[in-house]
Design a protein around this motif. Sequence first.
Motif, mmCIF file in Angstrom:
data_model
loop_
_atom_site.group_PDB
_atom_site.id
_atom_site.type_symbol
_atom_site.label_atom_id
_atom_site.label_comp_id
_atom_site.label_asym_id
_atom_site.label_seq_id
_atom_site.Cartn_x
_atom_site.Cartn_y
_atom_site.Cartn_z
ATOM 1 N N TYR A 126 0.809 -1.277 0.133
ATOM 2 C CA TYR A 126 0.003 -0.214 -0.092
ATOM 3 C C TYR A 126 0.673 1.203 0.072
ATOM 4 O O TYR A 126 0.571 2.121 -0.898
ATOM 5 C CB TYR A 126 -0.859 -0.094 1.131
ATOM 6 N N CYS A 127 1.928 1.494 0.976
ATOM 7 C CA CYS A 127 2.724 2.479 0.963
ATOM 8 C C CYS A 127 3.731 2.718 -0.157
ATOM 9 O O CYS A 127 3.739 3.745 -0.639
ATOM 10 C CB CYS A 127 3.568 2.525 2.018
ATOM 11 N N GLY A 128 4.008 1.604 -0.826
ATOM 12 C CA GLY A 128 4.912 1.719 -1.999
ATOM 13 C C GLY A 128 3.720 2.069 -3.202
ATOM 14 O O GLY A 128 4.367 3.138 -3.998
ATOM 15 N N LEU A 129 2.832 1.849 -3.195
ATOM 16 C CA LEU A 129 1.763 2.276 -4.419
ATOM 17 C C LEU A 129 1.504 3.786 -4.183
ATOM 18 O O LEU A 129 1.684 4.420 -5.108
ATOM 19 C CB LEU A 129 0.703 1.353 -4.541
ATOM 20 N N CYS A 130 1.363 3.942 -2.867
ATOM 21 C CA CYS A 130 1.107 5.499 -2.600
ATOM 22 C C CYS A 130 2.412 6.568 -2.980
ATOM 23 O O CYS A 130 2.450 7.324 -3.559
ATOM 24 C CB CYS A 130 0.670 5.732 -1.204
#
Length: 137
Positions: A25-29
Motif C-alpha cells: 500500500y505505502c509503496g503504491l501511494c
Amino acid sequence: LQGKSEGGESLIKEIQMDRAKILEYCGLCNTAFTKLPEVQTYISQGKEMFPSDLNNDSTGRNDIHTSSRTSQQRIVNVQNMILCAVGYDPSVGEKIYTQIIEMQQNNDKDYDEDFNKVLSSYMTNLQNLTKTDEKLS
C-alpha cells in the motif's frame, strides 16, 4: 470481515493490515504521489486522472471528480483507490491510516529498517502534498 467491490470482488474490512500489505500500500501511494503526473495534477488541481470515457461507471456517474472539492479529499480518494487495489475496503481506510501513522511515529521495533523507511517515505510524501496544497490556497 469482507465486503464486495462494485466489480464483485471481495474486499477486506479488517482494521489491521499485515506487514506485506502495508509495504504494498505505502509503496503504491509513494509511486502515485511522486512519479505519476496524472495523480499529482489530480491532487493539486482536480483535473481528471483518467480519460473521460473511462471515468463513468455503469450508472453514468463520475463520482471520483465531482465528490472531491479539496486536495485533501482528492488525496483520500487516491488512498482509497489504492486500498481497493491491495484488497481492502475503503470504509476501514481511516483506521488503517491511523495504524500506519502510529507505527511510523513509534518507529515500530517489530519491523526492520527497510519497513520503517517505507513508512517514513509515505508520511513525508503526504506532508509534502499537504504543504503544496497550503501554498496553493
